[in-house]
Design a protein around this motif. Structure first.
Motif, PDB file in Angstrom:
ATOM      1  N   TYR A  74       0.795  -1.230   0.000  1.00  0.00           N
ATOM      2  CA  TYR A  74       0.000   0.000   0.000  1.00  0.00           C
ATOM      3  C   TYR A  74       0.827   1.278   0.000  1.00  0.00           C
ATOM      4  CZ  TYR A  74      -3.979  -2.973   1.300  1.00  0.00           C
ATOM      5  OH  TYR A  74      -4.954  -3.927   1.317  1.00  0.00           O
ATOM      6  N   GLY A  75       2.103   1.182   0.365  1.00  0.00           N
ATOM      7  CA  GLY A  75       2.882   2.407   0.576  1.00  0.00           C
ATOM      8  C   GLY A  75       2.407   3.080   1.860  1.00  0.00           C
ATOM      9  N   HIS A  76       3.065   4.228   2.232  1.00  0.00           N
ATOM     10  CA  HIS A  76       2.676   4.839   3.505  1.00  0.00           C
ATOM     11  C   HIS A  76       1.832   6.085   3.333  1.00  0.00           C
ATOM     12  CE1 HIS A  76       6.844   6.710   2.930  1.00  0.00           C
ATOM     13  NE2 HIS A  76       5.956   7.651   2.696  1.00  0.00           N
ATOM     14  N   SER A  77       1.322   6.294   2.102  1.00  0.00           N
ATOM     15  CA  SER A  77       0.558   7.527   1.916  1.00  0.00           C
ATOM     16  C   SER A  77      -0.848   7.419   2.516  1.00  0.00           C
ATOM     17  CB  SER A  77       0.482   7.887   0.430  1.00  0.00           C
ATOM     18  OG  SER A  77      -0.057   6.782  -0.248  1.00  0.00           O
ATOM     19  N   ASN A  78      -1.348   6.185   2.676  1.00  0.00           N
ATOM     20  CA  ASN A  78      -2.673   6.039   3.291  1.00  0.00           C
ATOM     21  C   ASN A  78      -2.553   5.144   4.533  1.00  0.00           C
ATOM     22  OD1 ASN A  78      -5.314   5.652   3.992  1.00  0.00           O
ATOM     23  ND2 ASN A  78      -6.028   5.163   1.914  1.00  0.00           N
ATOM     24  N   MET A  79      -2.038   5.745   5.621  1.00  0.00           N
ATOM     25  CA  MET A  79      -1.778   4.958   6.831  1.00  0.00           C
ATOM     26  C   MET A  79      -3.062   4.439   7.457  1.00  0.00           C
ATOM     27  SD  MET A  79       1.336   4.368   7.289  1.00  0.00           S
ATOM     28  CE  MET A  79       1.489   3.788   8.957  1.00  0.00           C
ATOM     29  N   LYS A  80      -4.143   5.175   7.270  1.00  0.00           N
ATOM     30  CA  LYS A  80      -5.410   4.727   7.868  1.00  0.00           C
ATOM     31  C   LYS A  80      -5.781   3.345   7.309  1.00  0.00           C
ATOM     32  CE  LYS A  80     -10.084   6.480   8.753  1.00  0.00           C
ATOM     33  NZ  LYS A  80     -10.828   5.311   8.365  1.00  0.00           N
ATOM     34  N   LYS A  81      -5.749   3.260   5.991  1.00  0.00           N
ATOM     35  CA  LYS A  81      -6.104   2.002   5.334  1.00  0.00           C
ATOM     36  C   LYS A  81      -5.120   0.887   5.710  1.00  0.00           C
ATOM     37  CE  LYS A  81      -6.889   0.230   0.710  1.00  0.00           C
ATOM     38  NZ  LYS A  81      -6.550   0.492  -0.665  1.00  0.00           N
ATOM     39  N   LEU A  82      -3.842   1.243   5.710  1.00  0.00           N
ATOM     40  CA  LEU A  82      -2.791   0.263   6.016  1.00  0.00           C
ATOM     41  C   LEU A  82      -2.969  -0.317   7.419  1.00  0.00           C
ATOM     42  CD1 LEU A  82       0.038  -0.990   5.351  1.00  0.00           C
ATOM     43  CD2 LEU A  82       1.038   1.075   6.262  1.00  0.00           C
ATOM     44  N   LEU A  83      -3.194   0.564   8.384  1.00  0.00           N
ATOM     45  CA  LEU A  83      -3.314   0.098   9.770  1.00  0.00           C
ATOM     46  C   LEU A  83      -4.627  -0.663   9.991  1.00  0.00           C
ATOM     47  CD1 LEU A  83      -1.769   3.146  11.690  1.00  0.00           C
ATOM     48  CD2 LEU A  83      -0.729   0.917  11.265  1.00  0.00           C
ATOM     49  N   GLU A  84      -5.667  -0.228   9.291  1.00  0.00           N
ATOM     50  CA  GLU A  84      -6.939  -0.983   9.408  1.00  0.00           C
ATOM     51  C   GLU A  84      -6.756  -2.408   8.901  1.00  0.00           C
ATOM     52  OE1 GLU A  84     -10.089   2.726   9.079  1.00  0.00           O
ATOM     53  OE2 GLU A  84      -9.824   1.408   7.341  1.00  0.00           O
ATOM     54  N   LYS A  85      -6.039  -2.510   7.795  1.00  0.00           N
ATOM     55  CA  LYS A  85      -5.788  -3.833   7.219  1.00  0.00           C
ATOM     56  C   LYS A  85      -4.934  -4.674   8.186  1.00  0.00           C
ATOM     57  CE  LYS A  85      -6.303  -6.597   3.767  1.00  0.00           C
ATOM     58  NZ  LYS A  85      -7.615  -7.141   3.482  1.00  0.00           N
ATOM     59  N   TYR A  86      -3.965  -4.013   8.813  1.00  0.00           N
ATOM     60  CA  TYR A  86      -3.104  -4.714   9.788  1.00  0.00           C
ATOM     61  C   TYR A  86      -3.974  -5.295  10.917  1.00  0.00           C
ATOM     62  CZ  TYR A  86       0.204  -5.282  13.659  1.00  0.00           C
ATOM     63  OH  TYR A  86       0.912  -5.782  14.730  1.00  0.00           O
ATOM     64  N   THR A  87      -4.846  -4.475  11.460  1.00  0.00           N
ATOM     65  CA  THR A  87      -5.750  -4.957  12.521  1.00  0.00           C
ATOM     66  C   THR A  87      -6.630  -6.094  12.002  1.00  0.00           C
ATOM     67  OG1 THR A  87      -5.863  -3.055  13.987  1.00  0.00           O
ATOM     68  CG2 THR A  87      -7.872  -4.283  13.750  1.00  0.00           C
ATOM     69  N   GLU A  88      -7.150  -5.910  10.792  1.00  0.00           N
ATOM     70  CA  GLU A  88      -8.058  -6.925  10.229  1.00  0.00           C
ATOM     71  C   GLU A  88      -7.358  -8.289  10.125  1.00  0.00           C
ATOM     72  OE1 GLU A  88      -9.818  -5.595   6.485  1.00  0.00           O
ATOM     73  OE2 GLU A  88      -9.812  -7.701   5.847  1.00  0.00           O
ATOM     74  N   LEU A  89      -6.087  -8.265   9.733  1.00  0.00           N
ATOM     75  CA  LEU A  89      -5.357  -9.537   9.568  1.00  0.00           C
ATOM     76  C   LEU A  89      -4.844 -10.086  10.888  1.00  0.00           C
ATOM     77  CD1 LEU A  89      -3.199  -8.747   6.384  1.00  0.00           C
ATOM     78  CD2 LEU A  89      -5.232 -10.189   6.525  1.00  0.00           C
ATOM     79  N   ARG A  90      -4.405  -9.208  11.784  1.00  0.00           N
ATOM     80  CA  ARG A  90      -3.669  -9.707  12.951  1.00  0.00           C
ATOM     81  C   ARG A  90      -4.513  -9.958  14.198  1.00  0.00           C
ATOM     82  NH1 ARG A  90      -0.329 -12.812  11.482  1.00  0.00           N
ATOM     83  NH2 ARG A  90       0.781 -12.767  13.461  1.00  0.00           N
ATOM     84  N   VAL A  91      -5.640  -9.289  14.353  1.00  0.00           N
ATOM     85  CA  VAL A  91      -6.437  -9.568  15.567  1.00  0.00           C
ATOM     86  C   VAL A  91      -6.935 -11.024  15.579  1.00  0.00           C
ATOM     87  CG1 VAL A  91      -8.535  -8.998  16.857  1.00  0.00           C
ATOM     88  CG2 VAL A  91      -7.027  -7.175  16.082  1.00  0.00           C
ATOM     89  N   PRO A  92      -7.519 -11.531  14.485  1.00  0.00           N
ATOM     90  CA  PRO A  92      -7.926 -12.949  14.517  1.00  0.00           C
ATOM     91  C   PRO A  92      -6.733 -13.879  14.720  1.00  0.00           C
ATOM     92  CG  PRO A  92      -8.810 -11.840  12.570  1.00  0.00           C
ATOM     93  CD  PRO A  92      -7.850 -10.890  13.202  1.00  0.00           C
TER      94      PRO A  92
END
Ligand code: FAD
Length: 443
Positions: free
Chosen positions: A328-346
């Motif tokens: 994703y690159g770091h220009s959209n950190m909101k999306k990147l971090l949301e995706k991180y949570t989506e993958l890593r919490v489960p």
């Protein structure tokens, strides 16, 4: 995103510092403890850990796999010690793959050294993070007498079970958190090499003395010694809280781990002076906040150590984040971090569940004839149909399949094997084609 602050230079934090530094980011790491090169970093905590496939994948991603391969000892299976002192060996998998034992302090030191060697990474020790304001992107560090403020575009909480960064997130609405102590704890005892420097136990195995409610485990060190760990309840006649003295330890070992006594020359002394530690599971959700704060490792999902995956899962957090950053690159950190949570919490939740499940397996089931029979049947099906049956242990330790998928598959296998083990005369016919066909039919 230019500046990154990582709070905590443990295994996850120092690994992330290196990997982000390699990508060219400016990384500042703050660690509350003193420099590991000038002190005994791992004191009071487990001396060695198991590195599995997920750990290796993360290290490989960052290009430092070989640096770490030089300081590990492989274990190819479990060696079970029964009450009478008989031993039996079970390979971890049919392909002869190993898990690897590593000294926690040496691993941490190596990661710190690798990270610090990069010109854009700094690690400041003796810095205790005591305040985080993610709205302003600042962290405050107690450094000696002074409290200093630092700003960052991304704040990473890599500060373990008692995370101060998570503590700040917990004050936010809709941040979920739970912590649960299990009623068992652990105490370590060192099993040295012989005077000639030879191992006293089979060096190729992880050793277990399973005794149902409790167990002793032995993991090899580079010097041919072993770290022995007793995992046991705190309460009860032989509960850890009721065995404070050296002589209590000797009495306990005489009753339950008699064959290990000659391996530990100063058992009474070690028993009395080594700390007894508690074990807790932590879950939270989300693993990020807004566009500038995230949690990795034990700060997000501390777990009991019975799958030996806490650190592996922590390195996997970082590897997944880095791959998302690549994508994703770091220009959209909101999306990147949301995706991180989506993958890593489960994944984090499943890691905790799997670790709790393996406590039962290690202390109790490995000595159970039904369980051993199940393993034999699974092994046969797996070797004849490797594409159809991969045991849960293999999925967790030797693949990168998300923990939650591994857990689901394990539950499916439990159901099937329960039915198979209930078949009449299974003890006699487990090796037959009929049993194999029955397993396959249920897949
Ligand atoms: C007995 C035992 C055996 C284990 N065996 C295994 C195993 O075999 N395999 C495996 O994968 N995992 C194992 N684990 C789990 C593993 O130790 C953890 O999952 C791993 O250490 C997590 O790494 P981390 O960097 O997130 O946290 P930590 O290693 O705890 O590092 C956190 C760092 O943050 C620092 N810090 C804390 N608070 C602050 C603050 N306020 N300011 C600045 N710095 C701070 C700490 O000093 C520390 O250096 C075991 C755990 C235990 C208890």
């Amino acid at each position: 995103m230019k500046n990154i602050i990582i709070v905590g230079a443990g295994l996850a934090g120092s690994y992330m510092a290196y990997a982000m530094g390699k990508k060219g980011y400016r990384v500042q790491v703050f660690e509350k403890r003193p420099d590991p090169r000038k002190s005994n970093y791992g004191s009071g905590r487990s001396i060695n850990l198991v590195v599995s496939h997920r750990g290796w994948t993360a290290l490989k991603y960052a290009g430092i796999e070989q640096d770490i391969r030089e300081i590990v000892v492989p274990a190819y299976g479990r060696q079970i010690h029964d009450l009478e002192g008989n031993e039996s060996y079970f390979a971890y998998n049919i392909e002869g793959k190993a898990i690897h034992s590593i000294s926690r302090s040496e691993f941490n030191r190596k990661l710190v050294e690798l990270a610090e060697a990069l010109p854009n990474v700094t690690i400041t020790f003796d810095s205790n993070c005591h305040h985080v304001d993610f709205n302003k992107g600042i962290v405050q560090m107690q450094q000696g007498e002074q409290s200093n403020t630092y700003t960052a575009d991304l704040i990473v909480g890599a500060d373990g079970t008692g995370s101060s960064v998570r503590g700040a997130l917990m004050k936010q609405p809709r941040f979920n958190f739970s912590q649960e102590f299990i009623d068992s704890g652990y105490k370590e005892v060192h099993i040295p090499a012989t005077q000639d420097g030879l191992p006293q136990l089979n060096i190729d195995a992880l050793h277990i003395w399973p005794r149902q409610e409790f167990m002793l485990m032995g993991l090899a060190n580079m010097d041919n010694g072993f770290t022995g760990t007793v995992f046991a309840p705190f309460d009860g006649e032989f509960g850890l809280d009721n065995l404070p003295k050296g002589e209590d330890g000797i009495r306990y070992f005489q009753k339950y781990f008699k064959d290990a006594i000659p391996l530990i020359p100063n058992l009474a002394e070690q028993w009395e002076s080594n700390p007894t530690s508690a074990l807790a599971c932590i879950r939270c959700n989300p693993y990020h906040w807004g566009t500038n704060t995230m949690l990795i490792g034990d700060a997000a999902h501390a777990t009991v150590p019975f799958y030996g995956e806490g650190m592996n899962g922590s390195l996997e957090d970082v590897r997944v984040f880095l791959e998302l950053l690549d994508e994703y690159g770091h220009s959209n950190m909101k999306k990147l971090l949301e995706k991180y949570t989506e993958l890593r919490v489960p994944a984090g939740n499943a890691l905790v569940d799997l670790s709790l499940r393996n406590f039962i397996e290690m202390r109790d089931l490995v000595a159970d004839p039904k369980f051993q029979l199940r393993k034999k049947i699974e092994r046969k099906v797996q070797s004849n149909h490797p594409d159809k049956w991969t045991p849960l242990y293999t999925l967790v330790k030797f693949t990168n399949i998300p923990y939650q998928q591994a857990k689901e598959e394990g539950e499916r296998q439990d159901e099937i094997m329960e039915q198979i083990l209930a078949m009449e005369g299974i003890e006699e016919c487990w090796d037959s084609d009929k049993v194999e066909q029955e397993v396959l039919r249920r897949l």
